[in-house]
Motif scaffolding. Structure first.
Motif, PDB file in Angstrom:
ATOM      1  N   ALA A  33       0.826  -1.200   0.000  1.00 35.32           N
ATOM      2  CA  ALA A  33       0.000   0.000   0.000  1.00 35.32           C
ATOM      3  C   ALA A  33       0.865   1.257   0.000  1.00 35.32           C
ATOM      4  N   ASP A  34       0.292   2.325  -0.551  1.00 31.18           N
ATOM      5  CA  ASP A  34       0.925   3.655  -0.529  1.00 31.18           C
ATOM      6  C   ASP A  34       2.317   3.654  -1.147  1.00 31.18           C
ATOM      7  N   ASP A  36       5.199  -3.445   5.611  1.00 37.33           N
ATOM      8  CA  ASP A  36       5.914  -4.459   6.400  1.00 37.33           C
ATOM      9  C   ASP A  36       5.402  -5.863   6.114  1.00 37.33           C
ATOM     10  N   GLU A  37       4.066  -5.989   5.929  1.00 42.31           N
ATOM     11  CA  GLU A  37       3.502  -7.299   5.600  1.00 42.31           C
ATOM     12  C   GLU A  37       3.933  -7.737   4.204  1.00 42.31           C
ATOM     13  N   TYR A  38       4.043  -6.782   3.306  1.00 44.63           N
ATOM     14  CA  TYR A  38       4.486  -7.108   1.945  1.00 44.63           C
ATOM     15  C   TYR A  38       5.921  -7.638   1.948  1.00 44.63           C
ATOM     16  N   GLU A  39       6.801  -6.986   2.676  1.00 46.38           N
ATOM     17  CA  GLU A  39       8.193  -7.442   2.747  1.00 46.38           C
ATOM     18  C   GLU A  39       8.294  -8.819   3.391  1.00 46.38           C
TER      19      GLU A  39
END
Length: 275
Positions: A158-159, A233-236
């Motif tokens: 996101a963002d 952070d969840e994406y990483e």
């Protein structure tokens, strides 16, 4: 006549209150936000014009319904100049508002020399390859490949600037995520890039349905995929998990192609036909 005026005033008041009272819904991406905002502006412009025309039409029908001897309309230059100028103003407004959206890279992305390449400078690049009849999404440099299914959706942060590089392995397809305002054709041996910035919304699953929007054969209707928006952070963390599984052989290209291969259910004699 008094009742007619009261009815017209009530109608205009109801429409105005309805337009003001409708809250602006949270948009899943900047692309959808720009497109929906433009549609809203055109709607606010179109409603008064439509009501004005209908009121004039109804008034004319009622007033002259018993006129058995109609006369030709007299020339009125002031009236002609007025509606010509009004029409020009409306067209200029529509043109400027539309250009402001269409020229935005989040709606119509165009690579320009000297600018940062997609996938660099903190942005995310997803390579989307369509084929009869499925999808393969890869993250260049991350050793991650998913098929976009419910079990393995396309995850984006996101963002952050996100680029989808869309191509086709065989025939013409189309990449389309309606809620996010994303759509582009998928041509063989050609990459079409679209850009957006997704928004993460609390109290929402942040999962959006995508599909192929170009008829491409007997199993075209099965070419669905899902895009999931998660915080950075969840994406990483997701990338690390997928990379680890790919290195251990738990996922990657083989699992993605195996999952998509089950989509093709057409008879053998039909799959040989070229579309």
């Amino acid at each position: 006549m008094k009742r007619t005026r009261i009815a017209l005033v009530s109608l205009f008041s109801a429409v105005a209150l309805a337009l003001v009272a409708v809250p602006a819904a949270a948009q899943p991406s900047t692309t959808a936000e720009l497109i929906n905002e433009l549609n809203g502006k055109l709607l606010y412009l179109g409603i008064p014009i439509t009501l004005l025309v209908e009121v004039i039409l109804i008034y004319t029908v009622i007033k002259f319904r018993n006129n058995d001897d109609p006369q030709p309309t007299k020339e009125n230059r002031r009236l002609e100049i007025t509606w010509t100028v009004a029409t020009a103003i409306i067209l200029v407004f529509v043109g400027v508002a539309s250009y402001g959206v269409l020229a935005n890279p989040n709606v119509t992305y165009a690579e320009e020399p000297g600018l940062q390449e997609p996938g660099q400078d903190g942005s995310t690049l997803v390579h989307a390859e369509a084929y009869q009849w499925g999808w393969e999404f890869t993250y260049p440099g991350e050793n991650v490949t998913v098929d976009g299914s419910e079990a393995a959706p396309v995850v984006i942060p996101a963002d952050q600037d996100v680029y989808f590089e869309v191509t086709s392995r065989d025939v013409i397809h189309a990449f389309h995520v309606p809620e996010m305002g994303l759509k582009t054709d998928a041509f063989p041996e050609q990459n079409n890039t679209i850009k957006t910035v997704a928004h993460y919304q609390e109290n929402d699953d942040n999962v959006y349905q995508g599909y192929c929007a170009e008829f491409c054969g007997v199993a075209h209707s099965q070419m669905y995929f899902q895009v999931e928006v998660v915080p950075q952070d969840e994406y990483e963390q997701w990338l690390q998990e997928q990379s680890s599984e790919g290195e251990s052989g738990g996922s990657g290209n083989e699992s993605g192609n195996a999952s998509n291969s089950s989509v093709v259910t057409a008879p053998a004699e039909l799959t040989a036909v070229e579309y």
